[in-house]
Design a protein around this motif. Structure first.
Motif, short mmCIF file in Angstrom:
data_model
loop_
_atom_site.label_atom_id
_atom_site.label_comp_id
_atom_site.label_asym_id
_atom_site.label_seq_id
_atom_site.Cartn_x
_atom_site.Cartn_y
_atom_site.Cartn_z
N PRO A 254 0.82 -1.21 0.00
CA PRO A 254 0.00 0.00 0.00
C PRO A 254 0.86 1.26 0.00
CG PRO A 254 -0.74 -1.56 1.69
CD PRO A 254 0.59 -2.04 1.20
N CYS A 255 0.32 2.31 -0.61
CA CYS A 255 0.96 3.62 -0.63
C CYS A 255 0.14 4.61 0.20
CB CYS A 255 1.05 4.17 -2.06
SG CYS A 255 2.17 3.28 -3.15
N ALA A 256 0.83 5.60 0.74
CA ALA A 256 0.14 6.62 1.52
C ALA A 256 -0.84 7.42 0.68
CB ALA A 256 1.17 7.55 2.17
N GLY B 129 8.50 4.76 6.18
CA GLY B 129 7.86 4.88 4.88
C GLY B 129 8.77 4.72 3.68
N ARG B 130 9.98 4.21 3.88
CA ARG B 130 10.90 3.92 2.77
C ARG B 130 10.73 2.47 2.35
NH1 ARG B 130 15.13 6.98 6.49
NH2 ARG B 130 14.54 5.23 7.81
N LEU B 131 10.94 2.20 1.07
CA LEU B 131 10.82 0.83 0.55
C LEU B 131 12.17 0.16 0.53
CD1 LEU B 131 8.92 -1.28 -0.95
CD2 LEU B 131 9.97 -0.39 -3.04
N PHE C 118 4.01 2.97 1.94
CA PHE C 118 5.10 3.70 1.29
C PHE C 118 4.73 5.17 1.19
CE2 PHE C 118 7.16 5.21 -2.72
CZ PHE C 118 8.46 5.23 -2.23
N ALA C 119 5.63 6.05 1.66
CA ALA C 119 5.35 7.49 1.75
C ALA C 119 5.57 8.16 0.40
CB ALA C 119 6.22 8.12 2.83
#
Length: 318
Positions: free
Chosen positions: A68-70, A133-135, A307-308
């Motif tokens: 998922p992404c923010a 929030g880093r991948l 993920f930010a």
């Protein structure tokens, strides 16, 4: 030591199911079938519990991870490229779409890894988002001459790609301790999971130290519960094994099919352990191969961090 047995869930089998992750925004489990190029979504049902398939996004294989992404969309690892899947597609409730159709048009490339053109076949593999929030995403070699040719990378929210580790063969099994300051990681052919001091401010690693060894199989995907126990899928052994933070084995989950690929805590209370399996090669004849399994182990998992990607969304206007 505790021994649990997982039960099979309703979704039909895939060939190489991997990367389960609970999305609290939608109340759904996400996972991929790497070889099929599918991103699957399902809801938890019943008290047993079970999974009710909700929708499938079909893309060009291999699709090795989904997160998922923010921004409301999804992040998908495909081949050698990380894509963002538009939020309108991520929320799609219809059934399977064909590759090259609506979904292909809704993909936005984020970064393509600079893999060397040396004849070794590589692709992206397991991926997780760190507590900031880093991948983190790894690669793997798919050819016999690829030992030591893969790596582990960090994708920052602004699109910057950093190499964290080289000399890896099959990058797998990422997970953080409850305080975020320890990273657990598997290079599967080494038959061990290592742990690293993780700097939350910089997203960098210390040198690794051995955490757990697996002489009868290869560690694959893993997850960490709220007490700091590390739950590790053991490919080839048909089990998930849980170790306390000191590396002592305390629980074994018997799954059935030998190719146990990953696991994640799911549900509103994060109290259901969902386990993915594969049906590769001769293992395809095993009962339940490629299916999803579940059990209730009596502990709860850690909430996932999206993920930010807000800066990426702002940069390309979508």
């Amino acid at each position: 030591m505790n021994t649990l047995r997982a039960h099979v869930c309703a979704p039909p089998p895939g060939r190489l199911c991997e990367g389960p992750v609970w999305d609290p925004r939608t109340g759904e489990l996400l996972w991929v079938d790497i070889r099929g190029g599918h991103i699957h979504r399902a809801t938890l049902t019943g008290s047993t519990p079970d999974l009710a398939p909700r929708a499938t996004i079909s893309l060009d294989p291999p699709v090795s991870a989904v997160l998922p992404c923010a921004s409301g969309g999804l992040l998908a690892a495909m081949g050698d490229t990380i894509f963002r899947v538009d939020s309108s597609v991520a929320a799609e409730r219809s059934s399977e779409k064909s590759p090259g159709g609506t979904f292909a048009q809704a993909l936005s490339p984020v970064v393509t890894l600079p893999l060397p053109d040396d004849g070794v076949r590589r692709r992206l593999n397991d991926a997780k988002v760190d507590p900031r929030g880093r991948l983190l995403v790894g690669t793997m070699a798919e050819s016999d001459d690829g030992a030591g040719s893969a790596g582990l990378y960090r994708l920052d929210p602004d699109g910057t790609l950093i190499t964290l580790r080289t000399g890896v063969t099959i990058s797998n099994g990422l997970g953080w301790s409850p305080d975020g300051r320890t990273l657990y990681y598997a290079d599967s052919p080494t038959h061990r999971v290592d742990f690293f001091d993780y700097d939350l401010d910089t997203g960098t690693l210390s040198e690794g130290r051995s955490f757990a060894r697996f002489p009868d199989g290869e560690p694959d995907g893993l997850t960490v519960d709220a007490q700091g126990n590390v739950w590790i899928a053991v490919w080839g052994a048909g089990q998930v094994r849980a170790f306390d933070p000191s590396g002592n084995l305390h629980t074994t989950v018997e799954v059935g099919p030998s190719q146990v690929s990953s696991c994640a805590f799911a549900g509103p209370d994060l109290d259901v352990l969902v386990i993915t399996t594969a049906a590769e090669g001769g293992a395809a004849r095993e009962p339940g191969a490629g299916r999803l399994f579940a059990c209730v182990p009596g502990v709860i998992g850690l909430p996932s961090t999206p993920f930010a990607d807000e800066r990426l969304v702002h940069a390309d206007g979508r």
